[in-house]
Write a protein that holds these residues in place. Structure first.
Motif, PDB file in Angstrom:
ATOM      1  N   UNK A 103       0.820  -1.409   0.101  1.00  0.00           N
ATOM      2  CA  UNK A 103      -0.091  -0.133  -0.013  1.00  0.00           C
ATOM      3  C   UNK A 103       0.812   1.330   0.217  1.00  0.00           C
ATOM      4  N   UNK A 104       1.821   1.336   0.840  1.00  0.00           N
ATOM      5  CA  UNK A 104       2.733   2.625   1.026  1.00  0.00           C
ATOM      6  C   UNK A 104       3.486   3.023  -0.334  1.00  0.00           C
ATOM      7  N   UNK A 105       3.943   1.817  -1.070  1.00  0.00           N
ATOM      8  CA  UNK A 105       4.628   1.787  -2.142  1.00  0.00           C
ATOM      9  C   UNK A 105       3.675   2.519  -3.273  1.00  0.00           C
ATOM     10  N   UNK A 106       2.484   1.938  -3.454  1.00  0.00           N
ATOM     11  CA  UNK A 106       1.486   2.165  -4.466  1.00  0.00           C
ATOM     12  C   UNK A 106       1.029   3.718  -4.226  1.00  0.00           C
ATOM     13  N   UNK A 107       0.698   4.119  -2.843  1.00  0.00           N
ATOM     14  CA  UNK A 107       0.578   5.486  -2.761  1.00  0.00           C
ATOM     15  C   UNK A 107       1.632   6.650  -3.152  1.00  0.00           C
ATOM     16  N   UNK A 108       2.697   6.032  -2.858  1.00  0.00           N
ATOM     17  CA  UNK A 108       4.070   6.988  -3.305  1.00  0.00           C
ATOM     18  C   UNK A 108       4.112   7.098  -4.825  1.00  0.00           C
ATOM     19  N   UNK A 109       3.842   6.257  -5.384  1.00  0.00           N
ATOM     20  CA  UNK A 109       4.227   6.189  -6.980  1.00  0.00           C
ATOM     21  C   UNK A 109       3.099   6.832  -7.616  1.00  0.00           C
ATOM     22  N   UNK A 110       1.832   6.363  -6.973  1.00  0.00           N
ATOM     23  CA  UNK A 110       0.508   6.693  -7.836  1.00  0.00           C
ATOM     24  C   UNK A 110      -0.285   7.802  -6.790  1.00  0.00           C
ATOM     25  N   UNK A 111       0.185   8.850  -6.528  1.00  0.00           N
ATOM     26  CA  UNK A 111      -0.579   9.877  -5.547  1.00  0.00           C
ATOM     27  C   UNK A 111      -1.859  10.407  -6.322  1.00  0.00           C
ATOM     28  N   UNK A 112      -2.955  10.692  -5.442  1.00  0.00           N
ATOM     29  CA  UNK A 112      -4.160  11.082  -5.882  1.00  0.00           C
ATOM     30  C   UNK A 112      -3.962  12.718  -6.734  1.00  0.00           C
ATOM     31  N   UNK A 113      -4.348  12.753  -7.989  1.00  0.00           N
ATOM     32  CA  UNK A 113      -4.318  13.965  -8.498  1.00  0.00           C
ATOM     33  C   UNK A 113      -2.942  14.092  -9.515  1.00  0.00           C
ATOM     34  N   UNK A 114      -2.136  13.055  -9.360  1.00  0.00           N
ATOM     35  CA  UNK A 114      -0.759  13.117 -10.187  1.00  0.00           C
ATOM     36  C   UNK A 114      -1.246  12.571 -11.507  1.00  0.00           C
ATOM     37  N   UNK A 115      -0.335  13.086 -12.442  1.00  0.00           N
ATOM     38  CA  UNK A 115      -0.531  12.754 -13.880  1.00  0.00           C
ATOM     39  C   UNK A 115       0.654  11.485 -14.102  1.00  0.00           C
ATOM     40  N   UNK A 116       0.304  10.647 -14.602  1.00  0.00           N
ATOM     41  CA  UNK A 116       1.309   9.305 -14.628  1.00  0.00           C
ATOM     42  C   UNK A 116       1.096   8.517 -16.051  1.00  0.00           C
ATOM     43  N   UNK A 117       2.377   8.220 -16.679  1.00  0.00           N
ATOM     44  CA  UNK A 117       1.971   7.323 -18.048  1.00  0.00           C
ATOM     45  C   UNK A 117       2.333   5.764 -17.609  1.00  0.00           C
ATOM     46  N   UNK A 118       1.218   5.115 -17.897  1.00  0.00           N
ATOM     47  CA  UNK A 118       1.348   3.991 -17.546  1.00  0.00           C
ATOM     48  C   UNK A 118       1.312   2.959 -18.712  1.00  0.00           C
ATOM     49  N   UNK A 119       2.059   1.713 -18.720  1.00  0.00           N
ATOM     50  CA  UNK A 119       1.910   0.911 -20.049  1.00  0.00           C
ATOM     51  C   UNK A 119       2.045  -0.602 -19.525  1.00  0.00           C
ATOM     52  N   UNK A 120       0.928  -1.294 -20.112  1.00  0.00           N
ATOM     53  CA  UNK A 120       0.743  -2.990 -19.966  1.00  0.00           C
ATOM     54  C   UNK A 120      -0.055  -3.210 -20.895  1.00  0.00           C
ATOM     55  N   UNK A 121      -0.666  -4.469 -20.572  1.00  0.00           N
ATOM     56  CA  UNK A 121      -1.680  -5.225 -21.638  1.00  0.00           C
ATOM     57  C   UNK A 121      -3.173  -4.693 -20.878  1.00  0.00           C
ATOM     58  N   UNK A 122      -4.177  -4.131 -21.690  1.00  0.00           N
ATOM     59  CA  UNK A 122      -5.250  -3.777 -21.491  1.00  0.00           C
ATOM     60  C   UNK A 122      -6.153  -4.997 -21.495  1.00  0.00           C
ATOM     61  N   UNK A 129     -12.336  -1.222 -18.159  1.00  0.00           N
ATOM     62  CA  UNK A 129     -10.979  -1.153 -18.576  1.00  0.00           C
ATOM     63  C   UNK A 129     -10.127  -1.029 -17.525  1.00  0.00           C
ATOM     64  N   UNK A 130      -8.974  -2.111 -17.659  1.00  0.00           N
ATOM     65  CA  UNK A 130      -8.040  -2.206 -16.612  1.00  0.00           C
ATOM     66  C   UNK A 130      -6.486  -2.876 -17.165  1.00  0.00           C
ATOM     67  N   UNK A 131      -5.576  -2.496 -16.370  1.00  0.00           N
ATOM     68  CA  UNK A 131      -4.205  -3.042 -16.735  1.00  0.00           C
ATOM     69  C   UNK A 131      -3.825  -3.947 -15.417  1.00  0.00           C
ATOM     70  N   UNK A 132      -3.443  -4.913 -15.431  1.00  0.00           N
ATOM     71  CA  UNK A 132      -3.020  -5.562 -14.187  1.00  0.00           C
ATOM     72  C   UNK A 132      -1.491  -5.745 -13.982  1.00  0.00           C
ATOM     73  N   UNK A 133      -1.276  -5.314 -13.104  1.00  0.00           N
ATOM     74  CA  UNK A 133       0.251  -5.173 -12.696  1.00  0.00           C
ATOM     75  C   UNK A 133       1.059  -4.303 -14.229  1.00  0.00           C
ATOM     76  N   UNK A 134       0.640  -2.984 -14.158  1.00  0.00           N
ATOM     77  CA  UNK A 134       1.589  -2.350 -15.196  1.00  0.00           C
ATOM     78  C   UNK A 134       2.895  -2.504 -15.448  1.00  0.00           C
ATOM     79  N   UNK A 135       3.610  -2.654 -16.477  1.00  0.00           N
ATOM     80  CA  UNK A 135       4.721  -2.807 -16.712  1.00  0.00           C
ATOM     81  C   UNK A 135       5.752  -1.766 -16.311  1.00  0.00           C
ATOM     82  N   UNK A 136       4.976  -0.587 -16.687  1.00  0.00           N
ATOM     83  CA  UNK A 136       5.793   0.661 -16.356  1.00  0.00           C
ATOM     84  C   UNK A 136       5.084   1.714 -15.549  1.00  0.00           C
TER      85      UNK A 136
END
Length: 241
Positions: A103-122, A129-136
């Motif tokens: 939990x702590x790690x995910x809250x750190x790399x994915x803070x609410x309101x932040x813009x992120x680029x995610x990549x993985x299998x849709x 629509x979801x991505x399980x365990x994004x590669x990036x």
């Protein structure tokens, strides 16, 4: 006697940064106990991350790279349920799904309101629509560091693709330009790169054709292997005589 310039290549794979004894045992199982073995462990496929759709246009099964805004964290009620992070763009919602999440790690790399680029299998699941365990998962300023085309390697149980990629990148950094052992006229006629350039090209395919045995870089490396085998046989015959 082996030239000193080759010593770093014939070191154990555990001499590479980030490869400890436990991973070293797994690389042994993979058949790559030395750094040089990783250099010959060539890609078997590619993952193309250049597709950058909006969320609503991301088809199921596609590898997609999507820019999103983190909307909310949905923590599970029990450990058997996945941790979900809801993200959005102007076209809809995307859920990032994690099992056995920190939990702590995910809250750190994915803070609410932040813009992120995610990549993985849709995936499409329950009309979502979801991505399980994004590669990036990257901040926009760091997105340029992500390889748009990832090489895929043969693996063994316990070794992830990311770990093998990092180890091979570290092995490639150890290579040096060596005196050319092939006839210059023959090399030019075949339009082959140098040994070091052939390795770097073979480990950075940009299209399916680059994986073919007929690709110039792979032809060069295959010829080197055959040549080395012939030299070894000649030395053994000479020793027997």
């Amino acid at each position: 006697m082996r030239p000193e310039i080759l010593f770093p290549l014939f070191a154990p794979v555990t001499s590479l940064k980030g490869v400890g004894p436990r991973l070293g045992q797994l690389f042994d199982k993979l058949g790559t106990p030395q750094v040089v073995d990783l250099l010959w462990h060539l890609p078997t496929g590619i993952i193309d991350r250049r597709f950058q759709p909006k969320i609503a246009a991301a088809p199921e099964g596609a590898i997609a790279t999507i820019t999103v805004t983190v909307d909310a964290h949905q923590k599970p009620h029990n450990k058997r349920q996945p941790y979900r992070v809801r993200c959005r763009d102007e076209t809809g919602f995307l859920f990032l799904v994690f099992f056995h999440a920190q939990t702590d790690y995910l809250e750190k790399i994915l803070p609410v309101g932040a813009v992120r680029v995610v990549s993985g299998k849709v995936e499409h699941f329950n009309n979502q629509i979801q991505i399980t365990h994004p590669d990036h998962i990257l901040a926009p300023d760091d997105a340029a560091s992500m390889k748009r085309i990832d090489p895929v390697y043969r693996l063994t149980a316990g070794l992830s693709l990311r770990v093998v990629q990092k180890a091979i990148d570290a092995a490639l950094e150890r290579t040096r330009e060596l005196p050319e052992w092939l006839d210059p006229a023959y090399l030019q006629r075949q339009r082959w790169p140098s040994w070091r350039a052939a390795l770097q090209t073979a480990h950075a395919p940009e299209r399916e054709e680059d994986l073919s045995p007929l690709a110039p870089a792979r032809q060069r490396l295959a010829f080197d292997e055959l040549l080395a085998n012939q030299f070894a046989l000649a030395l053994m015959r000479e020793h027997v005589k």
